[in-house]
Design an enzyme around this catalytic site. Structure first.
Site, PDB file in Angstrom:
ATOM      1  N   HIS A   1       0.829  -0.956  -0.070  1.00 46.17           N
ATOM      2  CA  HIS A   1       0.046  -0.045   0.078  1.00 46.17           C
ATOM      3  C   HIS A   1       0.892   1.166  -0.109  1.00 46.17           C
ATOM      4  O   HIS A   1       1.929   1.251   0.831  1.00 46.17           O
ATOM      5  CB  HIS A   1      -0.853   0.126   1.073  1.00 46.17           C
ATOM      6  CG  HIS A   1      -1.722   1.273   1.260  1.00 46.17           C
ATOM      7  ND1 HIS A   1      -3.026   1.466   0.409  1.00 46.17           N
ATOM      8  CD2 HIS A   1      -1.816   2.456   2.145  1.00 46.17           C
ATOM      9  CE1 HIS A   1      -3.441   2.829   0.736  1.00 46.17           C
ATOM     10  NE2 HIS A   1      -2.564   3.237   1.802  1.00 46.17           N
TER      11      HIS A   1
ATOM     12  N   ASP B   1     -15.596   1.892   7.472  1.00 45.64           N
ATOM     13  CA  ASP B   1     -14.465   2.571   6.889  1.00 45.64           C
ATOM     14  C   ASP B   1     -15.185   3.648   5.741  1.00 45.64           C
ATOM     15  O   ASP B   1     -14.840   4.836   5.649  1.00 45.64           O
ATOM     16  CB  ASP B   1     -13.317   1.889   6.126  1.00 45.64           C
ATOM     17  CG  ASP B   1     -12.239   2.881   5.700  1.00 45.64           C
ATOM     18  OD1 ASP B   1     -11.678   3.838   6.415  1.00 45.64           O
ATOM     19  OD2 ASP B   1     -12.225   2.664   4.400  1.00 45.64           O
TER      20      ASP B   1
ATOM     21  N   ARG C   1     -15.524  12.009   7.176  1.00 44.58           N
ATOM     22  CA  ARG C   1     -14.367  12.804   7.678  1.00 44.58           C
ATOM     23  C   ARG C   1     -13.874  13.701   6.435  1.00 44.58           C
ATOM     24  O   ARG C   1     -13.355  15.055   6.550  1.00 44.58           O
ATOM     25  CB  ARG C   1     -13.247  11.723   7.640  1.00 44.58           C
ATOM     26  CG  ARG C   1     -13.012  10.827   9.036  1.00 44.58           C
ATOM     27  CD  ARG C   1     -12.035   9.734   8.998  1.00 44.58           C
ATOM     28  NE  ARG C   1     -10.757  10.169   8.695  1.00 44.58           N
ATOM     29  CZ  ARG C   1      -9.616   9.428   7.762  1.00 44.58           C
ATOM     30  NH1 ARG C   1     -10.068   8.026   7.486  1.00 44.58           N
ATOM     31  NH2 ARG C   1      -8.889   9.942   7.668  1.00 44.58           N
TER      32      ARG C   1
ATOM     33  N   SER D   1      -8.005   3.597   8.957  1.00 41.15           N
ATOM     34  CA  SER D   1      -8.633   3.427   7.523  1.00 41.15           C
ATOM     35  C   SER D   1      -8.136   2.532   6.498  1.00 41.15           C
ATOM     36  O   SER D   1      -8.529   1.398   5.746  1.00 41.15           O
ATOM     37  CB  SER D   1      -8.891   4.878   6.892  1.00 41.15           C
ATOM     38  OG  SER D   1      -9.466   4.781   5.662  1.00 41.15           O
TER      39      SER D   1
ATOM     40  N   LYS E   1      -8.927  -1.958   5.844  1.00 36.12           N
ATOM     41  CA  LYS E   1      -9.082  -2.441   4.468  1.00 36.12           C
ATOM     42  C   LYS E   1      -8.137  -3.502   4.102  1.00 36.12           C
ATOM     43  O   LYS E   1      -8.328  -4.713   3.465  1.00 36.12           O
ATOM     44  CB  LYS E   1      -9.100  -1.241   3.468  1.00 36.12           C
ATOM     45  CG  LYS E   1     -10.188  -0.578   3.600  1.00 36.12           C
ATOM     46  CD  LYS E   1     -10.542   0.523   2.329  1.00 36.12           C
ATOM     47  CE  LYS E   1      -9.257   1.562   2.312  1.00 36.12           C
ATOM     48  NZ  LYS E   1      -9.344   2.556   3.209  1.00 36.12           N
TER      49      LYS E   1
END
Length: 459
Positions: free
Chosen positions: A90, A169, A176, A191, A195
């Protein structure tokens, strides 16, 4: 579990406790998040709680509890039927960052399973899903069952977040985004990690960007977020390593969705810009090491180079594209990707050396062209973008091209051109050493001194 069950909590008490700097229990966080996901608590109360988190912060235990609750608000994939170790990567986002499209097939070609759930671009940074959708027909909206089938057949699959995965989320992030509470590192951590952990992975490699084109512009902020995510993942029994990497100028030379697919194919052919190639090899080295197919990161990098040289990584990318309904012919003939109708040159007004490139402005220029979103509901033009001809440290003459703009609307192109001209700082003397591409590596449980010495890396 506390004597009080989640049903006895009140939202206002949880808000007040966090507002006053108290540490919330797992049960309190679970109550608030699950009740909001069900629609039992109104937006305004959760908005107040989010702002209290921004102002007061969270402990490591609270962050882990929030991540765990969001993870289990929906379906967590069980990929235990796959014998290969499941590893994902990620990135926190940057300009020209197309490494995911290289890494998924590259790691899969080495025998690592890569279940990758990605996002779209927002603001000045590009999104993996938008790049994939530049490939005609590519379907990022697979059901969980189809996602699993592609993964079993190919070793990698790349989709967007489904309704079943971490619905808390999805709902919290939307709130947010409109309440000024996006930037909290604790909320960012929960968050991202909820995931990623819902993918059923065994290990995760994090690419945390820092510099003018990153969300975390100060390195100390990037390090804090990286340490938070690593610790949260380790608390939940996963192997996690984070690389702090440079985003003071765009990664590679192409910015824009179809253009970035072209550059991905170049890298998978053993070509392409050196900075992008080196970062892909470094991240792949870690994925292969955590995936158990290589004893060290250095061995993982060497194995990755061989998989690129042999064409196996490119073949895997082509197969994934075909399995996800994309046109595999685009991999061999980039002209089958969306093409912009016009080009415009950005030339240097002075002679010297490129001292800096304002990375965020370059990303914004691409958004102006239509290659990104200013709002979530905006559509994206996959054909437009920018190709950089000069980067930091390069010599440049008067009138020499700095960049080429690929556009479909002239008014947008003229605005982007002005921004690009302002992005380049040209000085008379050659600048000193370039910033290193990889600043440091974080993840104590993964990196022992013996591995560091063998791989040649330093924490």
């Amino acid at each position: 579990m506390n004597p009080a069950t989640p049903q006895t909590f009140r939202a206002i008490d949880v808000i007040r406790k966090k507002r006053d700097g108290g540490e919330l229990s797992h049960d309190e966080i679970e109550y608030l998040v699950n009740a909001y996901t069900r629609g039992d608590i109104p937006d305004y109360q959760v908005s107040a709680w989010l702002m209290a988190v921004v102002l007061r912060g969270m402990t490591r235990a609270e962050t882990a509890a929030l991540t765990d609750t969001m993870l289990h608000s929906g379906e967590a994939l069980d990929l235990s039927s796959l014998s290969a170790k499941k590893v994902d990567k990620h990135s926190t986002g940057g300009v020209g960052d197309k490494t995911s499209l290289v890494l998924a097939p590259l790691a899969a070609a080495a025998g690592v399973a890569v279940p990758m759930i990605s996002g779209r671009g927002l603001g000045h940074t590009g999104g993996t899903l938008d790049k994939l959708e530049a490939i005609p027909g590519f379907n990022v909206n697979l059901s969980v069952s189809r996602f699993r089938r592609v993964l079993e057949a190919c070793g990698c699959a790349m989709i967007g977040q489904t309704a079943e995965i971490a619905p808390a989320d999805r709902k919290l992030y939307a709130l947010r985004d409109v309440t000024g509470t996006v930037e909290s590192p604790y909320l960012i951590c929960a968050s991202i990690m909820s995931k990623k952990l819902a993918e059923g992975i065994d290990a995760l490699v994090l690419d945390v960007k820092t510099g003018s084109g990153a969300f975390m512009k100060k390195e100390e902020d990037a390090v804090f977020l990286a340490e938070l995510m690593v610790e949260t993942g380790e608390r939940m029994g996963k192997q996690v390593v984070a690389l702090i990497t440079d985003m003071d100028q765009p990664l590679g030379c192409m910015i824009g969705n179809a253009l970035e697919v072209v550059e991905v194919v170049e890298i998978l052919r053993g070509e392409g810009p050196e900075d992008l190639r080196q970062l892909c090899l470094e991240l792949a080295g870690w994925m292969l090491h955590l995936g158990g197919v290589c004893d060290t990161v250095a061995e993982g990098k060497r194995r990755s180079e061989k998989l690129i040289a042999s064409g196996e990584a490119l073949d895997k990318f082509r197969k994934m594209v075909e399995l996800q309904e994309g046109d595999p012919r685009t991999i061999d003939d980039p002209k089958k990707l969306p093409q912009a109708r016009n080009t415009m040159m950005v030339s240097s007004a002075r002679q010297g050396y490129v001292a800096s490139v304002q990375c965020e402005q370059v990303g914004t220029a691409c958004v102006i062209l239509g290659g990104g979103r200013e709002r979530k509901e905006d559509s994206v033009d996959p054909a437009v973008g920018i190709v950089l001809h000069k980067k930091v440290g390069d010599a440049v003459s008067i009138g020499e091209p700095l960049a080429t703009i690929y556009y479909n609307a002239e008014e947008r192109a003229l605005r982007a051109k002005q921004l690009l001209e302002e992005s380049y700082e040209i000085t008379g003397a050659q600048a000193g050493e370039k910033r290193p591409l990889i600043h440091r590596v974080i993840g104590q449980r993964v990196i022992d001194q013996r591995v560091i010495e063998k791989s040649g890396e330093r924490n």
